[in-house]
Motif scaffolding. Structure first.
Motif, PDB file in Angstrom:
ATOM      1  N   SER A   1       1.876  -8.168  -5.157  1.00 46.92           N
ATOM      2  CA  SER A   1       2.251  -7.340  -6.216  1.00 46.92           C
ATOM      3  C   SER A   1       0.933  -7.282  -6.893  1.00 46.92           C
ATOM      4  O   SER A   1       0.318  -6.428  -7.511  1.00 46.92           O
ATOM      5  N   TYR A   2       0.842  -8.600  -6.984  1.00 53.74           N
ATOM      6  CA  TYR A   2       0.058  -8.285  -8.464  1.00 53.74           C
ATOM      7  C   TYR A   2      -1.479  -8.594  -7.877  1.00 53.74           C
ATOM      8  O   TYR A   2      -2.492  -7.858  -8.939  1.00 53.74           O
ATOM      9  N   ALA A   3      -1.831  -9.227  -6.927  1.00 51.36           N
ATOM     10  CA  ALA A   3      -3.126  -8.710  -6.349  1.00 51.36           C
ATOM     11  C   ALA A   3      -3.927  -7.533  -6.607  1.00 51.36           C
ATOM     12  O   ALA A   3      -4.829  -6.817  -7.173  1.00 51.36           O
ATOM     13  N   PRO A   4      -3.476  -6.380  -6.195  1.00 56.26           N
ATOM     14  CA  PRO A   4      -3.538  -4.997  -5.942  1.00 56.26           C
ATOM     15  C   PRO A   4      -3.753  -4.310  -7.284  1.00 56.26           C
ATOM     16  O   PRO A   4      -4.526  -3.540  -7.895  1.00 56.26           O
ATOM     17  N   PHE A   5      -3.087  -4.418  -8.651  1.00 55.29           N
ATOM     18  CA  PHE A   5      -1.874  -4.430  -9.592  1.00 55.29           C
ATOM     19  C   PHE A   5      -3.598  -5.480 -10.323  1.00 55.29           C
ATOM     20  O   PHE A   5      -3.999  -3.818 -11.132  1.00 55.29           O
ATOM     21  N   PHE A   6      -3.915  -6.115 -10.523  1.00 57.89           N
ATOM     22  CA  PHE A   6      -4.868  -7.083 -11.480  1.00 57.89           C
ATOM     23  C   PHE A   6      -6.711  -5.802 -11.213  1.00 57.89           C
ATOM     24  O   PHE A   6      -7.404  -5.566 -11.573  1.00 57.89           O
ATOM     25  N   ALA A   7      -6.612  -5.834  -9.417  1.00 59.35           N
ATOM     26  CA  ALA A   7      -7.686  -5.029  -9.077  1.00 59.35           C
ATOM     27  C   ALA A   7      -8.243  -3.522  -9.947  1.00 59.35           C
ATOM     28  O   ALA A   7      -8.854  -3.262  -9.741  1.00 59.35           O
ATOM     29  N   ARG A   8      -6.844  -2.395 -10.030  1.00 61.04           N
ATOM     30  CA  ARG A   8      -6.533  -1.954 -10.687  1.00 61.04           C
ATOM     31  C   ARG A   8      -6.812  -0.977 -11.958  1.00 61.04           C
ATOM     32  O   ARG A   8      -7.444  -0.652 -12.654  1.00 61.04           O
ATOM     33  N   LEU A   9      -6.687  -3.036 -12.642  1.00 55.70           N
ATOM     34  CA  LEU A   9      -6.338  -2.713 -13.667  1.00 55.70           C
ATOM     35  C   LEU A   9      -7.844  -3.642 -14.615  1.00 55.70           C
ATOM     36  O   LEU A   9      -7.896  -2.915 -16.073  1.00 55.70           O
ATOM     37  N   VAL A  10      -8.281  -4.419 -14.241  1.00 56.71           N
ATOM     38  CA  VAL A  10      -9.325  -4.988 -14.621  1.00 56.71           C
ATOM     39  C   VAL A  10     -10.731  -4.567 -13.948  1.00 56.71           C
ATOM     40  O   VAL A  10     -10.434  -4.371 -12.635  1.00 56.71           O
ATOM     41  N   PRO A  11     -12.027  -4.036 -15.021  1.00 59.70           N
ATOM     42  CA  PRO A  11     -12.734  -3.325 -14.095  1.00 59.70           C
ATOM     43  C   PRO A  11     -13.629  -4.376 -13.996  1.00 59.70           C
ATOM     44  O   PRO A  11     -13.466  -5.458 -13.795  1.00 59.70           O
TER      45      PRO A  11
END
Length: 437
Positions: free
Chosen positions: A134-144
């Motif tokens: 779950s972290y992989a897509p969440f990180f990509a949407r959170l961090v520019p």
């Protein structure tokens, strides 16, 4: 929308230090890392001191923590179809906190068993897979996108600090509270992580089926994720390199402490001191990784990192002479290795995040975990067999050679030519970037 889930016209923040959502993620991850160091020490000690487990039974605890990764490819395919990745991460933290909390409760009632310990290992391992996919897509949407390396550098620094100070904190808690009660501290860190991540607000969009058609079955989606990894030149080479270096590093992992104790004749205190000093190399690598990648380029930094990570195993194998030389060799090897793995991990994780399409991130993460983490127990078993047959010193030299040669996967791929993250687009192969500064 950009790959990070922010409007393309929105400029990236000048500093992640002023990015509240990222700071909450970083804080939660930092707390979890310190908690993990406590459990890594406490769980085996519960088996050894409280349950009087055999060597094989103690090893099984570690193996069961990693075992759920073998199903990560399927879990990743399921996670990709879930809209709220943040909720899944919070759920995973809460499950881990609850599972760990059962140990001190059972201890107070004199009811801890080996089966209970195994169950906790499996549940926390499975929840960890859910969190990571779950972290992989969440990180990509959170961090520019332009902040990927900076963000991974900060997260890597926290991990390195936890390896420097965590064992000492864990040891003190175990000594003061007993191992089962010390595990409660790890449960608390997961609760705090769940609280911090739960307060993050970020736009999350579901992966829509093409043309509004019905979603394919989970096995089909899992195959799609694996197919992307195999067909994409960057992902294919990075998985091959990671799997190879992990296999040989785990060949050495199971032998290093035994070699330092029996062959180098170092005390537990001397080994712990060497590892503690060596762990500062990881912290330094995490801090310097962004600057080094700017100067050398992302791809060359990744290749340099994997060599620096694996080659120092040979220094351990060659150690001998006076006491201070043996301790110094072990500390120096751990220092350089820790420095190298931060250069490797931070830049490779950032590059992978840049090239994976949004709707495939969890599937790709699951495929990576199944192969990359699944090879680790095999490496540990191979190390034990090799050490028995060939001896520990030759086995460590083989591990150093094999791990170092994993760089060939990168040298024969487009990765080594990539200078910046802008050189690779999601779902496409890379184009060479401008020369590094």
């Amino acid at each position: 929308m950009s790959a990070s889930g922010q409007p393309a016209t929105m400029p990236a923040p000048t500093s992640l230090w002023r990015d509240g959502p990222f700071l909450r993620l970083w804080g939660g991850q930092s707390l979890s890392q310190f908690g993990d160091r406590i459990s890594e020490l406490a769980l085996p000690l519960i088996a050894v001191t409280l349950l009087h487990a055999s060597t094989a039974e103690v090893a099984a605890v570690t193996a069961l923590v990693w075992a759920p990764n073998l199903l990560a490819i399927l879990l990743g395919a399921w996670v990709d179809q879930q809209r709220r990745k943040r909720r899944l991460m919070v759920l995973a933290d809460l499950v881990r906190a609850l599972a760990l909390a059962t140990l001190p409760v059972a201890y107070l009632f004199g009811a801890v068993t080996l089966g209970h310990l195994y169950a906790v290992a499996v549940v926390t391992g499975a929840a960890g897979v859910l969190f990571n996919t779950s972290y992989a897509p969440f990180f990509a949407r959170l961090v520019p996108r332009r902040s990927y390396i900076d963000a991974n550098s900060k997260l890597g620094a926290s991990r390195s600090i936890s390896h420097v100070a965590g064992p000492a904190i864990g040891g003190a808690l175990v000594q003061l509270l007993t191992a089962p009660i010390a595990v409660l501290a790890d449960a608390v860190t997961f609760l705090l992580s769940a609280f911090l991540i739960g307060r993050i607000r970020v736009a999350e969009e579901p992966a829509a089926a093409p043309d509004g058609s019905t979603e394919p079955p989970m096995l089909t989606r899992a195959r799609q994720g694996l197919r992307l990894v195999v067909s994409h030149p960057i992902l294919r080479a990075s998985l091959a390199c990671c799997t190879t270096v992990n296999f040989f590093s785990f060949v050495a992992y199971g032998l290093t402490v035994l070699f330092a104790s029996r062959v180098l004749e170092l005390s537990a205190g001397a080994i712990g001191l060497a590892f503690g000093v060596g762990a500062t190399g990881g912290l330094l690598g995490a801090v310097l990784a962004p600057r080094i990648s700017q100067r050398l380029g992302v791809g060359p930094t990744i290749a340099t990192g994997v060599v620096l990570y694996a080659a120092p195993i040979a220094v351990i194998a060659a150690a001998g002479g006076p006491f201070w030389v043996r301790v110094g060799a072990l500390a120096a090897a751990e220092f350089v290795s820790g420095f190298g793995i931060m250069l490797f991990d931070i830049n490779l994780n950032s590059l992978q995040t840049s090239v994976i399409p949004d709707d495939m991130r969890s599937r790709v993460s699951g495929a990576f975990s199944t192969v990359n983490y699944g090879i680790r127990p095999l490496g540990a078993l191979a190390g034990g067999l090799l050490g028995t047959v060939a001896g520990m010193r030759p086995s460590l030299l083989i591990a150093a050679a094999g791990g170092t040669l994993s760089v060939l996967w990168l040298l024969t791929s487009p990765i080594v030519r990539i200078r910046s993250l802008d050189a690779a687009e999601p779902g496409r192969g890379p184009t060479p970037g401008p020369a590094g500064r």
